[in-house]
Design a protein around this motif. Structure first.
Motif, PDB file in Angstrom:
ATOM      1  N   SER A  81      -4.677  11.679  -3.379  1.00  0.00           N
ATOM      2  CA  SER A  81      -3.615  11.670  -3.914  1.00  0.00           C
ATOM      3  C   SER A  81      -4.138  11.249  -5.082  1.00  0.00           C
ATOM      4  CB  SER A  81      -2.532  10.545  -3.545  1.00  0.00           C
ATOM      5  OG  SER A  81      -3.559   8.866  -3.407  1.00  0.00           O
ATOM      6  N   GLN A  82      -3.438  10.799  -5.841  1.00  0.00           N
ATOM      7  CA  GLN A  82      -3.359  10.614  -7.344  1.00  0.00           C
ATOM      8  C   GLN A  82      -5.237   9.370  -7.083  1.00  0.00           C
ATOM      9  OE1 GLN A  82      -0.569  10.204  -6.039  1.00  0.00           O
ATOM     10  NE2 GLN A  82       1.038   9.166  -7.591  1.00  0.00           N
ATOM     11  N   LYS A  83      -5.197   8.875  -8.172  1.00  0.00           N
ATOM     12  CA  LYS A  83      -6.426   7.807  -8.416  1.00  0.00           C
ATOM     13  C   LYS A  83      -5.035   6.886  -9.478  1.00  0.00           C
ATOM     14  CE  LYS A  83     -10.475   4.950  -9.353  1.00  0.00           C
ATOM     15  NZ  LYS A  83     -11.779   5.556  -9.036  1.00  0.00           N
ATOM     16  N   HIS A  84      -4.749   6.303  -8.814  1.00  0.00           N
ATOM     17  CA  HIS A  84      -3.542   4.854  -9.265  1.00  0.00           C
ATOM     18  C   HIS A  84      -3.514   3.746  -8.744  1.00  0.00           C
ATOM     19  CE1 HIS A  84      -1.849   6.177  -6.004  1.00  0.00           C
ATOM     20  NE2 HIS A  84      -0.615   4.502  -6.221  1.00  0.00           N
ATOM     21  N   GLY A  85      -2.536   2.326 -10.154  1.00  0.00           N
ATOM     22  CA  GLY A  85      -3.351   1.401  -9.784  1.00  0.00           C
ATOM     23  C   GLY A  85      -1.098   0.798 -10.715  1.00  0.00           C
ATOM     24  N   HIS A  86      -0.674   0.238  -9.673  1.00  0.00           N
ATOM     25  CA  HIS A  86       0.480  -0.614  -9.448  1.00  0.00           C
ATOM     26  C   HIS A  86       0.822  -1.747  -9.496  1.00  0.00           C
ATOM     27  CE1 HIS A  86       1.464   0.597  -6.066  1.00  0.00           C
ATOM     28  NE2 HIS A  86       1.144   1.388  -6.374  1.00  0.00           N
ATOM     29  N   VAL A  87       1.529  -2.850 -10.234  1.00  0.00           N
ATOM     30  CA  VAL A  87       1.659  -4.060 -10.004  1.00  0.00           C
ATOM     31  C   VAL A  87       2.483  -4.167  -8.526  1.00  0.00           C
ATOM     32  CG1 VAL A  87       2.963  -6.119 -10.484  1.00  0.00           C
ATOM     33  CG2 VAL A  87       1.801  -4.251 -12.380  1.00  0.00           C
ATOM     34  N   ASN A  88       3.531  -3.762  -7.597  1.00  0.00           N
ATOM     35  CA  ASN A  88       3.807  -4.179  -6.917  1.00  0.00           C
ATOM     36  C   ASN A  88       2.982  -3.807  -5.666  1.00  0.00           C
ATOM     37  OD1 ASN A  88       4.677  -0.617  -8.148  1.00  0.00           O
ATOM     38  ND2 ASN A  88       5.129  -1.230  -5.746  1.00  0.00           N
ATOM     39  N   GLU A  89       3.329  -4.005  -4.278  1.00  0.00           N
ATOM     40  CA  GLU A  89       2.935  -4.335  -3.863  1.00  0.00           C
ATOM     41  C   GLU A  89       3.048  -3.073  -2.851  1.00  0.00           C
ATOM     42  OE1 GLU A  89       0.814  -8.284  -1.813  1.00  0.00           O
ATOM     43  OE2 GLU A  89       2.994  -8.275  -1.742  1.00  0.00           O
ATOM     44  N   ALA A  90       2.261  -2.886  -1.772  1.00  0.00           N
ATOM     45  CA  ALA A  90       2.698  -1.729  -0.885  1.00  0.00           C
ATOM     46  C   ALA A  90       1.748  -1.514   0.212  1.00  0.00           C
ATOM     47  CB  ALA A  90       2.212  -0.186  -0.933  1.00  0.00           C
ATOM     48  N   ALA A  91       3.149  -1.340   1.457  1.00  0.00           N
ATOM     49  CA  ALA A  91       2.842  -1.451   2.755  1.00  0.00           C
ATOM     50  C   ALA A  91       2.541   0.588   3.673  1.00  0.00           C
ATOM     51  CB  ALA A  91       2.797  -2.092   3.920  1.00  0.00           C
ATOM     52  N   PHE A  92       1.871   0.822   4.016  1.00  0.00           N
ATOM     53  CA  PHE A  92       1.920   1.896   4.438  1.00  0.00           C
ATOM     54  C   PHE A  92       1.161   2.133   6.606  1.00  0.00           C
ATOM     55  CE2 PHE A  92       0.586   2.719   0.403  1.00  0.00           C
ATOM     56  CZ  PHE A  92       0.954   4.050  -0.548  1.00  0.00           C
ATOM     57  N   TYR A  93       2.549   2.641   6.434  1.00  0.00           N
ATOM     58  CA  TYR A  93       2.586   2.076   8.577  1.00  0.00           C
ATOM     59  C   TYR A  93       2.068   3.799   8.446  1.00  0.00           C
ATOM     60  CZ  TYR A  93       3.359   2.413  13.367  1.00  0.00           C
ATOM     61  OH  TYR A  93       3.363   2.563  14.324  1.00  0.00           O
ATOM     62  N   ILE A  94       0.997   4.138   9.360  1.00  0.00           N
ATOM     63  CA  ILE A  94       0.306   5.454   9.255  1.00  0.00           C
ATOM     64  C   ILE A  94       0.612   5.873  10.388  1.00  0.00           C
ATOM     65  CG2 ILE A  94      -1.957   6.426  10.117  1.00  0.00           C
ATOM     66  CD1 ILE A  94      -1.282   5.357   6.983  1.00  0.00           C
ATOM     67  N   LEU A  95       1.771   7.093  10.386  1.00  0.00           N
ATOM     68  CA  LEU A  95       2.442   7.593  11.674  1.00  0.00           C
ATOM     69  C   LEU A  95       1.287   9.123  12.183  1.00  0.00           C
ATOM     70  CD1 LEU A  95       5.703   8.520   9.792  1.00  0.00           C
ATOM     71  CD2 LEU A  95       5.428   6.535  11.481  1.00  0.00           C
ATOM     72  N   ASP A  96       1.235   9.227  11.914  1.00  0.00           N
ATOM     73  CA  ASP A  96       0.472   9.987  12.211  1.00  0.00           C
ATOM     74  C   ASP A  96      -1.343  10.769  11.948  1.00  0.00           C
ATOM     75  OD1 ASP A  96       0.734  12.114  10.964  1.00  0.00           O
ATOM     76  OD2 ASP A  96       1.646  13.031  11.997  1.00  0.00           O
ATOM     77  N   GLY A  97      -1.825  11.119  12.111  1.00  0.00           N
ATOM     78  CA  GLY A  97      -3.631  11.378  11.829  1.00  0.00           C
ATOM     79  C   GLY A  97      -4.477   9.927  11.385  1.00  0.00           C
ATOM     80  N   ARG A  98      -5.679  10.957  10.705  1.00  0.00           N
ATOM     81  CA  ARG A  98      -6.667   9.494  10.199  1.00  0.00           C
ATOM     82  C   ARG A  98      -6.821   9.743   8.689  1.00  0.00           C
ATOM     83  NH1 ARG A  98     -11.699  12.248  10.835  1.00  0.00           N
ATOM     84  NH2 ARG A  98     -11.652  14.271  11.836  1.00  0.00           N
ATOM     85  N   GLY A  99      -7.320   8.537   7.768  1.00  0.00           N
ATOM     86  CA  GLY A  99      -7.959   8.808   7.007  1.00  0.00           C
ATOM     87  C   GLY A  99      -8.222   7.998   6.572  1.00  0.00           C
ATOM     88  N   TYR A 100      -8.080   7.410   5.097  1.00  0.00           N
ATOM     89  CA  TYR A 100      -9.088   6.237   4.687  1.00  0.00           C
ATOM     90  C   TYR A 100      -7.974   6.513   3.056  1.00  0.00           C
ATOM     91  CZ  TYR A 100     -12.427   9.966   2.111  1.00  0.00           C
ATOM     92  OH  TYR A 100     -12.508  10.548   1.606  1.00  0.00           O
ATOM     93  N   GLU A 101      -8.617   4.642   2.973  1.00  0.00           N
ATOM     94  CA  GLU A 101      -7.724   4.173   1.023  1.00  0.00           C
ATOM     95  C   GLU A 101      -9.447   3.279   0.813  1.00  0.00           C
ATOM     96  OE1 GLU A 101      -4.387   3.748   0.383  1.00  0.00           O
ATOM     97  OE2 GLU A 101      -4.554   5.138   2.738  1.00  0.00           O
TER      98      GLU A 101
END
Length: 184
Positions: A81-101
């Motif tokens: 993805s793009q590298k970015h920042g924001h004030v609000n929180e976010a939750a990413f539920y991983i449905l499939d695959g593997r990766g990293y943040e």
């Protein structure tokens, strides 16, 4: 300008701005109750790309909710993805695959079934670790609440890639699949 971080500044700051203007709870509840309660995923298409695609189920502009934003992210093989920042929180539920943040320079690995949390004011980027298979995450944010309080600040540090990743050449997001149970 000093070298002091904004987190440790001694300056007085306003964290919540005044909320003013016409607001009728009765009218707002009537408006919300008139909104659709179910949105059909089949009617929504993925947008963006070529490395990260989004299918927006509930966005602030829709006016369906006051408190959250919900979208599906699909990462092409080897995508980021793009590298970015924001004030609000976010939750990413991983449905499939593997990766990293990568959050503020720290790497966090994930796979299907995990939840990745992006905290407030965190500069972050999402990566699909597989060069051959896509990955998906359901993303839930409290973005509309921050917009309502006039506290939404978002900045792109590195924009979305405009070219596919090496493993994602020719990749198309899974718009029309019928089996939503993706085994690894």
């Amino acid at each position: 300008m000093g070298t002091e971080s904004h987190y440790h500044s001694k300056k007085d700051r306003v964290f919540v701005r005044a909320l003013q203007g016409q607001y009728s709870l009765r009218e707002e509840l009537a408006r919300l109750r008139a909104m659709p309660r179910v949105r059909k995923g089949k009617q929504l298409r993925f947008v963006d790309g070529p490395q990260t695609y989004s299918r927006h189920y509930v966005e602030p502009k829709d006016g369906i909710t006051q408190m959250f934003h919900l979208h599906l992210e699909e990462y092409a093989p080897g995508g980021r993805s793009q590298k970015h920042g924001h004030v609000n929180e976010a939750a990413f539920y991983i449905l499939d695959g593997r990766g990293y943040e990568v959050h503020d320079g720290v790497r966090y690995d994930w796979q299907a079934g995990d939840v990745a949390i992006v905290h407030n004011n965190c500069v972050h980027q999402h990566f699909n670790a597989s060069p051959h298979k896509p990955a998906r995450a359901l993303v839930i944010k409290t973005k509309p609440m921050y917009m309502f309080m006039n506290m939404l600040f978002q900045k792109s540090v590195i924009p979305r890639p405009t070219e596919p990743a090496a493993g994602g050449v020719g990749f198309e997001p899974r718009h029309d699949e019928t089996n939503l149970n993706h085994d690894e």
